[in-house]
Design an enzyme around this catalytic site. Structure first.
Site, mmCIF file in Angstrom:
data_model
loop_
_atom_site.group_PDB
_atom_site.id
_atom_site.type_symbol
_atom_site.label_atom_id
_atom_site.label_comp_id
_atom_site.label_asym_id
_atom_site.label_seq_id
_atom_site.Cartn_x
_atom_site.Cartn_y
_atom_site.Cartn_z
ATOM 1 N N GLU A 1 -0.270 56.359 -26.360
ATOM 2 C CA GLU A 1 -1.091 57.034 -25.303
ATOM 3 C C GLU A 1 -0.264 57.223 -24.082
ATOM 4 O O GLU A 1 -0.267 56.219 -23.334
ATOM 5 C CB GLU A 1 -2.555 56.297 -24.924
ATOM 6 N N LYS B 1 -2.361 59.948 -28.424
ATOM 7 C CA LYS B 1 -3.402 60.291 -27.599
ATOM 8 C C LYS B 1 -2.849 60.830 -26.334
ATOM 9 O O LYS B 1 -2.340 59.910 -25.320
ATOM 10 C CB LYS B 1 -4.061 58.902 -27.694
ATOM 11 N N GLY C 1 -11.124 62.416 -17.081
ATOM 12 C CA GLY C 1 -11.903 62.612 -15.935
ATOM 13 C C GLY C 1 -12.337 64.080 -15.951
ATOM 14 O O GLY C 1 -13.267 64.545 -15.085
#
Ligand code: 13P
Length: 342
Positions: free
Chosen positions: A177, A219, A263
């Site tokens: 990630e 990711k 977000g």
């Protein structure tokens, strides 16, 4: 390293439109989420909250795996069962966050470097005994004036690759990630440039460390405009640019790309994933590994009250179902109004 085991696990995590629930908030991060809904950050509250998601009826139709925080991996549910066994009984694969968070990058304090390699092999042995078959390590890349620095990109990529090698040595699938943050006022084009540079360096590091790409999941962030950028890219522009970027940077051997939500609002995160899968055109599965975009709705439905558990489960199932529809390329905004009907 057993490449077949790794590849089977990676494929199972992105099978049939399913995706991953990122429920690995550290105790400090979940405190912020609980504060927003007026819930005290206690161990029983964290247990009850996570257990309600793990036991939502039919959750296994949409969720293939759960990334847990260390506490959850060792925690018992309200009835004394191990929470990870609650997952495996439903055919959901337990996973574990193994990084230990970020610190300021030395000599570049506006950037972050991730910690957690010390003793990782031994910790993975322990987590394997607790049913974990995949892991996660998050690197954070900040866009700003003169940022990211080459040093930050290289250091974080090297740490990600070393972590991935240790995981594969233990037959645990590493989720790699590298998150380019959406904070700031930069354009979608700038996000494209930095994410492209980041992914090139990450895949170079993975190759240097001998990591088998068939046994990882990536990711990443999507290619979006920063939260304070006056010119916001449309859903189709985000999908098209994200696909264009990954075709340039992500080898076809990688079984799946599971996005973070970073977000984005719940519905926008589903819409972006849905548009990408509708456009299609990549060799990898495109699915989700959302934290906030799966959990915001159930947290606000729950508010720490036992009487709200069923409503919170429905809110969670709804988001999971929308994201599975998105991963299958079938998502439309009209579906947001449909009852869950698992
Ligand atoms: P978000 O989807 O909230 O970005 O969380 C995913 C995650 O695991 C971040 O590391």
């Amino acid at each position: 390293m057993n490449l077949k085991t790794l590849n089977d696990t990676a494929n199972a995590l992105v099978a049939n439109g399913k995706g991953i629930l990122a429920a690995d908030e550290s105790t400090g991060t979940i405190a912020k989420r609980f504060a927003a809904i007026g819930v005290e950050n206690t161990e029983p509250n964290r247990r009850d909250y996570r257990e309600l998601m793990f036991t939502a009826p039919g959750v296994e139709k949409f969720i293939s795996g759960v990334i847990q925080y260390d506490e959850t991996a060792r925690q018992k549910g309200a009835k004394g069962n191990m929470l990870w066994e609650t997952l495996t009984k439903r055919g959901i694969i337990p996973g574990i966050k193994v990084d230990k968070g970020t610190i300021d990058m030395p000599l570049s304090p506006n950037e972050k470097v991730t910690e957690g390699l010390d003793g990782l092999g031994k910790r993975l042995d322990e987590y394997k005994a607790l049913g974990c078959r995949f892991a996660k390590w998050r690197a954070v890349i900040t866009i700003g004036k003169g940022l990211p620095t080459e040093a930050c990109l290289r250091k974080n990529a090297d740490l990600l690759a070393h972590y991935a090698a240790i995981c594969q040595d233990k037959d645990v699938v590493p989720i790699v990630e590298p998150e380019v943050l959406m904070d700031g006022d930069h354009t979608q084009q700038r996000c494209f440039e930095v994410t492209e540079q980041t992914l090139h360096i990450v895949f170079e590091a993975l190759r240097h460390h001998g990591v088998a790409l068939e046994g990882i999941l990536l990711k990443p962030n999507m290619v979006i405009s920063a939260d304070k950028c006056p010119q916001q890219a449309s859903v189709d522009q985000v999908a098209a640019e994200t696909l264009r970027l990954f075709r340039r940077t992500v080898p076809a051997a990688v079984p799946g790309i599971v996005f973070l939500s970073g977000g984005q609002s719940d519905e926008v995160a589903s819409a972006h994933l849905g548009a990408m899968n509708r456009m299609g055109g990549g060799p990898w599965k495109l699915s989700f590994s959302y934290g906030r975009a799966l959990q915001h709705a159930p947290q606000h439905a729950w508010k720490g009250q036992a009487a709200n558990v069923a409503a919170a489960q429905q809110a969670f199932l709804h988001r999971a179902k929308m994201n599975t529809a998105a991963a299958l390329g079938k998502y439309t905004s009209a579906m947001e109004k449909e009852p869950v009907g698992v």
